[in-house]
Scaffold this motif. Sequence first.
Motif, mmCIF file in Angstrom:
data_model
loop_
_atom_site.group_PDB
_atom_site.id
_atom_site.type_symbol
_atom_site.label_atom_id
_atom_site.label_comp_id
_atom_site.label_asym_id
_atom_site.label_seq_id
_atom_site.Cartn_x
_atom_site.Cartn_y
_atom_site.Cartn_z
ATOM 1 N N SER A 149 0.863 -1.150 0.148
ATOM 2 C CA SER A 149 0.044 0.127 0.017
ATOM 3 C C SER A 149 1.010 1.306 0.069
ATOM 4 O O SER A 149 2.017 1.195 0.470
ATOM 5 C CB SER A 149 -0.998 0.057 1.226
ATOM 6 O OG SER A 149 -1.659 1.145 1.387
ATOM 7 N N ARG A 150 0.286 2.317 -0.603
ATOM 8 C CA ARG A 150 0.975 3.678 -0.378
ATOM 9 C C ARG A 150 0.850 4.327 0.612
ATOM 10 O O ARG A 150 1.490 5.407 1.209
ATOM 11 C CB ARG A 150 0.655 4.580 -1.625
ATOM 12 C CG ARG A 150 1.140 4.168 -2.735
ATOM 13 C CD ARG A 150 0.726 5.088 -4.147
ATOM 14 N NE ARG A 150 -0.623 4.813 -4.328
ATOM 15 C CZ ARG A 150 -1.264 5.495 -5.584
ATOM 16 N NH1 ARG A 150 -0.450 6.033 -6.330
ATOM 17 N NH2 ARG A 150 -2.670 5.069 -5.685
ATOM 18 N N SER A 151 -0.091 3.853 1.761
ATOM 19 C CA SER A 151 -0.069 4.428 3.231
ATOM 20 C C SER A 151 0.188 3.142 3.915
ATOM 21 O O SER A 151 -0.037 1.999 3.560
ATOM 22 C CB SER A 151 -1.522 4.956 3.217
ATOM 23 O OG SER A 151 -2.529 4.006 3.345
ATOM 24 N N ASP A 152 0.121 3.131 5.368
ATOM 25 C CA ASP A 152 0.328 2.287 6.356
ATOM 26 C C ASP A 152 -0.535 1.733 6.911
ATOM 27 O O ASP A 152 -0.839 0.963 7.861
ATOM 28 C CB ASP A 152 1.441 2.761 7.267
ATOM 29 C CG ASP A 152 0.906 3.773 8.178
ATOM 30 O OD1 ASP A 152 -0.014 4.347 7.701
ATOM 31 O OD2 ASP A 152 1.823 4.253 8.825
ATOM 32 N N ASP A 205 5.324 1.560 -3.703
ATOM 33 C CA ASP A 205 4.396 2.153 -4.844
ATOM 34 C C ASP A 205 4.829 1.487 -6.228
ATOM 35 O O ASP A 205 6.094 1.632 -6.687
ATOM 36 C CB ASP A 205 4.877 3.825 -4.739
ATOM 37 C CG ASP A 205 3.872 4.536 -5.696
ATOM 38 O OD1 ASP A 205 3.562 3.921 -6.765
ATOM 39 O OD2 ASP A 205 3.898 5.903 -5.719
ATOM 40 N N LEU A 206 3.885 0.927 -6.838
ATOM 41 C CA LEU A 206 3.914 0.181 -7.763
ATOM 42 C C LEU A 206 4.362 1.174 -9.155
ATOM 43 O O LEU A 206 5.278 0.759 -9.986
ATOM 44 C CB LEU A 206 2.974 -0.800 -8.198
ATOM 45 C CG LEU A 206 3.005 -1.961 -7.622
ATOM 46 C CD1 LEU A 206 1.931 -2.767 -7.940
ATOM 47 C CD2 LEU A 206 4.151 -3.002 -7.663
ATOM 48 N N GLU A 207 4.024 2.326 -9.047
ATOM 49 C CA GLU A 207 4.154 3.183 -9.860
ATOM 50 C C GLU A 207 5.299 3.673 -10.189
ATOM 51 O O GLU A 207 6.018 3.805 -11.403
ATOM 52 C CB GLU A 207 3.028 4.304 -9.809
ATOM 53 C CG GLU A 207 1.489 4.390 -10.045
ATOM 54 C CD GLU A 207 0.552 5.289 -10.235
ATOM 55 O OE1 GLU A 207 1.303 6.600 -10.061
ATOM 56 O OE2 GLU A 207 -0.564 5.188 -10.324
ATOM 57 N N GLY A 253 10.131 1.160 -2.733
ATOM 58 C CA GLY A 253 9.794 0.273 -1.665
ATOM 59 C C GLY A 253 9.287 -1.102 -1.987
ATOM 60 O O GLY A 253 9.015 -1.872 -1.097
ATOM 61 N N VAL A 254 9.053 -1.541 -3.528
ATOM 62 C CA VAL A 254 8.539 -2.766 -3.413
ATOM 63 C C VAL A 254 9.512 -3.838 -3.525
ATOM 64 O O VAL A 254 8.977 -4.897 -3.067
ATOM 65 C CB VAL A 254 8.261 -2.678 -5.229
ATOM 66 C CG1 VAL A 254 7.503 -4.070 -5.678
ATOM 67 C CG2 VAL A 254 7.348 -1.739 -5.617
ATOM 68 N N ASP A 255 10.693 -3.817 -3.478
ATOM 69 C CA ASP A 255 11.780 -4.881 -2.940
ATOM 70 C C ASP A 255 11.435 -5.115 -1.664
ATOM 71 O O ASP A 255 11.536 -6.306 -1.123
ATOM 72 C CB ASP A 255 13.237 -4.413 -3.257
ATOM 73 C CG ASP A 255 13.565 -3.127 -2.555
ATOM 74 O OD1 ASP A 255 12.456 -2.389 -2.348
ATOM 75 O OD2 ASP A 255 14.723 -2.992 -2.503
ATOM 76 N N LYS A 256 11.266 -4.457 -0.697
ATOM 77 C CA LYS A 256 10.836 -4.793 0.616
ATOM 78 C C LYS A 256 9.458 -5.437 0.822
ATOM 79 O O LYS A 256 9.407 -6.284 1.695
ATOM 80 C CB LYS A 256 11.015 -3.331 1.426
ATOM 81 C CG LYS A 256 12.367 -2.664 1.489
ATOM 82 C CD LYS A 256 12.458 -1.732 2.403
ATOM 83 C CE LYS A 256 11.430 -0.287 1.989
ATOM 84 N NZ LYS A 256 11.638 0.729 2.846
ATOM 85 N N SER A 260 7.211 -3.072 -12.380
ATOM 86 C CA SER A 260 7.930 -2.838 -11.146
ATOM 87 C C SER A 260 7.705 -4.107 -10.272
ATOM 88 O O SER A 260 8.728 -4.549 -9.453
ATOM 89 C CB SER A 260 7.180 -1.571 -10.417
ATOM 90 O OG SER A 260 7.491 -0.524 -11.372
ATOM 91 N N LEU A 261 6.628 -4.599 -10.289
ATOM 92 C CA LEU A 261 6.555 -5.785 -9.293
ATOM 93 C C LEU A 261 7.305 -6.732 -9.728
ATOM 94 O O LEU A 261 7.834 -7.617 -8.851
ATOM 95 C CB LEU A 261 4.988 -6.350 -9.693
ATOM 96 C CG LEU A 261 4.536 -7.392 -8.664
ATOM 97 C CD1 LEU A 261 4.777 -7.019 -7.205
ATOM 98 C CD2 LEU A 261 3.099 -7.835 -8.876
ATOM 99 N N ILE A 262 7.429 -7.279 -11.232
ATOM 100 C CA ILE A 262 8.362 -8.322 -11.509
ATOM 101 C C ILE A 262 9.773 -8.056 -11.239
ATOM 102 O O ILE A 262 10.489 -9.145 -10.955
ATOM 103 C CB ILE A 262 8.167 -8.575 -12.995
ATOM 104 C CG1 ILE A 262 6.773 -9.299 -13.241
ATOM 105 C CG2 ILE A 262 9.084 -9.618 -13.560
ATOM 106 C CD1 ILE A 262 6.377 -10.464 -12.445
ATOM 107 N N ALA A 263 10.189 -6.847 -11.481
ATOM 108 C CA ALA A 263 11.533 -6.373 -11.196
ATOM 109 C C ALA A 263 11.697 -6.926 -9.779
ATOM 110 O O ALA A 263 13.382 -7.124 -9.504
ATOM 111 C CB ALA A 263 11.541 -4.904 -11.399
ATOM 112 N N ALA A 264 11.116 -6.672 -8.724
ATOM 113 C CA ALA A 264 11.428 -7.072 -7.413
ATOM 114 C C ALA A 264 10.945 -8.375 -6.959
ATOM 115 O O ALA A 264 11.720 -9.086 -6.347
ATOM 116 C CB ALA A 264 10.522 -6.061 -6.509
ATOM 117 N N ALA A 265 9.946 -8.852 -7.793
ATOM 118 C CA ALA A 265 9.425 -10.275 -7.342
ATOM 119 C C ALA A 265 10.679 -11.535 -7.690
ATOM 120 O O ALA A 265 10.813 -12.414 -7.129
ATOM 121 C CB ALA A 265 8.123 -10.545 -7.923
ATOM 122 N N VAL A 266 11.073 -11.375 -8.800
ATOM 123 C CA VAL A 266 12.061 -12.242 -9.834
ATOM 124 C C VAL A 266 13.354 -12.647 -8.647
ATOM 125 O O VAL A 266 13.419 -13.810 -8.040
ATOM 126 C CB VAL A 266 12.667 -11.948 -11.036
ATOM 127 C CG1 VAL A 266 13.660 -12.776 -11.383
ATOM 128 C CG2 VAL A 266 11.288 -12.102 -11.770
#
Length: 258
Positions: A30-33, A46-48, A52-55, A79-85
């Motif tokens: 989420s972009r908020s907590d 933020d996927l855009e 923080g997506v790697d964390k 963005s998601l794949i770049a961190a998920a792989v």
Amino acid sequence: MILVTGGTGTLGRKVVRGLLDAGRDVRVLSRSDKAPYDGVQVVVGDLETGEGVDKVVHGVETIVHCAGSAKGDDEKAKSLIAAAVPAGVRHLVNISVVGADTLPVVSGLDRKMFGYFAAKRGAELIIERSGIPWTNLRATQFHELTFTVAEQLAKLPVVPAPSGFKIQPVDAAAVAERLVELAQKAPQGQVDDIAGPRTYTFKEMVKVYLRAAGKRRMMLPMHTPGKAAAAYRAGANLSPGRGTGRTWEDFVNASLAR
């Protein structure tokens, strides 16, 4: 750990609730907590922008990718794949839209009106080529957004109705239930579409809302040019035989009774 992107949205909240009820550990990007429910771990990202997506994906085995918007879903998938792989994610469940692989979106008016389908197809391809085992579910339009469209159109003195357009709206709750089921199974690739139990012309869809709301409006038929619009009229956005969940009438009546 199962990560739900878009876990605070219309569909994502229902997926999160279903996974919690199934006893699963759930994390939300989420972009908020702010957590949608107690017992959910929220990690800000933020996927855009990719920030923080790697964390967010660290320690995650399965992702249910519900984050979506009117445009840019292909960039979010990147963005998601770049961190998920590199994180070693073992299963990515993606929600897409019926017509993503059949609507011929090109340029000009087609892209302005139907670019959403092109972005969804782009996201599908990015996920398919990522090397992460995946499951892809295509759904027809949710009742919730269809309701918002009908509600806004009903404010007009004359309602424009694209000629020949048909929709097969589906309850987001039924889609969420299916995603929860898929997230707890082995990757299956492309699965059967999910759609609502009935198909309506655009005019019929709006009239259902107007009757339930006690309103009367003149309907103005209009022709939409372009290859994508022609495919829409031919039913590329429909999935006959895949109907499930509440009807549009039942959803409208329940929503207006709140």
